[in-house]
Design an enzyme around this catalytic site. Structure first.
Site, PDB file in Angstrom:
ATOM      1  N   ARG A 199       0.838  -1.200   0.000  1.00 46.09           N
ATOM      2  CA  ARG A 199       0.000   0.000   0.000  1.00 46.09           C
ATOM      3  C   ARG A 199       0.876   1.255   0.000  1.00 46.09           C
ATOM      4  O   ARG A 199       0.938   2.012  -0.968  1.00 46.09           O
ATOM      5  CB  ARG A 199      -0.939  -0.006   1.206  1.00 46.09           C
ATOM      6  N   ASP A 200       1.608   1.473   1.073  1.00 46.96           N
ATOM      7  CA  ASP A 200       2.403   2.689   1.220  1.00 46.96           C
ATOM      8  C   ASP A 200       3.492   2.776   0.156  1.00 46.96           C
ATOM      9  O   ASP A 200       3.842   3.867  -0.308  1.00 46.96           O
ATOM     10  CB  ASP A 200       3.038   2.703   2.617  1.00 46.96           C
ATOM     11  N   HIS A 223      10.570   6.613   8.261  1.00 48.58           N
ATOM     12  CA  HIS A 223      11.079   6.745   6.904  1.00 48.58           C
ATOM     13  C   HIS A 223      12.575   7.020   6.956  1.00 48.58           C
ATOM     14  O   HIS A 223      13.082   7.589   7.922  1.00 48.58           O
ATOM     15  CB  HIS A 223      10.350   7.862   6.164  1.00 48.58           C
ATOM     16  N   HIS A 275       6.554   3.890  12.943  1.00 47.43           N
ATOM     17  CA  HIS A 275       6.594   3.913  11.473  1.00 47.43           C
ATOM     18  C   HIS A 275       7.600   4.980  11.055  1.00 47.43           C
ATOM     19  O   HIS A 275       7.322   6.181  11.163  1.00 47.43           O
ATOM     20  CB  HIS A 275       5.199   4.235  10.935  1.00 47.43           C
ATOM     21  N   ASN A 288      10.020   4.235   3.272  1.00 41.08           N
ATOM     22  CA  ASN A 288      10.036   3.683   4.622  1.00 41.08           C
ATOM     23  C   ASN A 288      11.347   2.933   4.849  1.00 41.08           C
ATOM     24  O   ASN A 288      12.050   2.582   3.899  1.00 41.08           O
ATOM     25  CB  ASN A 288       8.889   2.677   4.800  1.00 41.08           C
ATOM     26  N   CYS A 308       6.205   9.884   0.608  1.00 42.04           N
ATOM     27  CA  CYS A 308       5.021  10.700   0.879  1.00 42.04           C
ATOM     28  C   CYS A 308       4.753  11.550  -0.347  1.00 42.04           C
ATOM     29  O   CYS A 308       5.679  12.171  -0.882  1.00 42.04           O
ATOM     30  CB  CYS A 308       5.270  11.586   2.108  1.00 42.04           C
TER      31      CYS A 308
END
Length: 305
Positions: free
Chosen positions: A15-16, A211, A209, A251, A242
């Protein structure tokens, strides 16, 4: 260091990671990659989101992906929904996933640029959605972006982040993820924040979470671990980033995180070799080198003296 014996890792690349690629990954490739990730020993995989196709066309095939994947028992599948409309689109497919993530940003400017709404409106949406998710028999999760800094506003007051988390917990969030969305955190800041959050939010699972935008992702993960965090999110191959602003890279790589944890004697249940093969596969699909250190150097190989 007083470290936990075991941690849980949620893989967020499908997803991300995929949503930040310039072109959509073919649906059969997504299905194959997710199936591979779900067989590495990971027990949590975020597979997509129910957002408008014109906003994030890379994830427009979310329903097809859910229908096509084959997930072993014991692996929790998560999807993200941005609002009531997204939740209603996801609901007919609820038998295919276990967890639903709702989200907002801790800074007004990022929230406006990311989802075109003030935080107060986003919080009302989140507070309305979390009970609906629970009533549907699914695990309600919440995520707070820019928890450690905003590229537009700079410092983000930890009290503001904690207040948002309290509201989400009161509305029914079983887990809250705090995102270093554009890689602005540092280890000292991270440790202090999680020590406080774990003390003030004892009844909610707290997730880290990070990055790797400025190269501090694993250092921040270690700081969270030392503070007592046992739940992390990461992305295979170091995919992600992002959409706003430019330059916000991926990430921390799941394989880099898993390797570090295993080297320190912290169990994850993940087969690192199988995970690396999935990362090599997505690298082949994308046709470009990825940022993961283990994809370049491989795992540490110890030899007897």
């Amino acid at each position: 260091m007083d470290l936990p014996d075991r941690v849980r890792v949620r893989e967020v690349g499908p997803r991300d990671g995929f949503q930040n690629e310039p072109e959509a990954i073919p649906t059969p490739d997504k299905i194959r990659l997710i199936d591979a990730l779900a067989r590495t020993g990971l027990r949590r995989v975020e597979v997509g989101s129910f957002v408008r196709a014109d906003v994030i066309p890379q994830l427009a095939d979310g329903a097809e992906v859910l229908a096509g994947i084959s997930i072993p028992d014991g692996v929790d599948v998560a999807v993200l929904v941005p609002n009531q409309r997204g939740w209603e689109a996801a609901l007919p497919h609820k038998e295919r996933f276990d967890e639903v993530i709702v989200f907002l940003s801790a800074s007004e400017t990022h929230n406006q640029k990311n989802i075109n709404r003030p935080i107060a409106d986003s919080l009302k949406t989140v507070e309305a959605l979390l009970p609906q998710i629970a009533e549907a028999g699914l695990r309600p999760l919440a995520s707070i972006a820019t928890s450690f800094g905003c590229p537009y506003e700079g410092h983000v007051d930890p009290e503001r982040v904690i207040e948002l988390a309290r509201a989400m917990a009161a509305a029914g969030a079983r887990e809250i993820s705090f995102g270093d969305t554009t890689g602005m955190a540092n280890p000292r800041q991270v440790r202090a924040f999680y020590e406080r959050a774990l003390d003030e939010l004892p009844d909610v699972e707290l997730t880290a979470h990070f990055h790797n935008t400025r190269g501090q992702g694993l250092a921040n993960a270690l700081a969270a671990l030392e503070a007592g965090v046992t739940s992390f999110e990461s992305s295979f191959g170091e995919l992600g980033g992002c959409p706003v602003p430019p330059g916000s890279t991926g990430n921390i790589a799941t394989e880099d995180l898993i390797s570090m944890l295993h080297e320190m004697g912290v169990d994850t249940g993940v087969d690192l070799a199988a995970l690396l093969e999935a990362s090599r596969d997505v690298q082949r699909v994308l046709g470009r080198p990825l940022g993961s250190h283990l994809l370049t150097a491989g795992p540490v190989q110890w030899h007897d003296a």
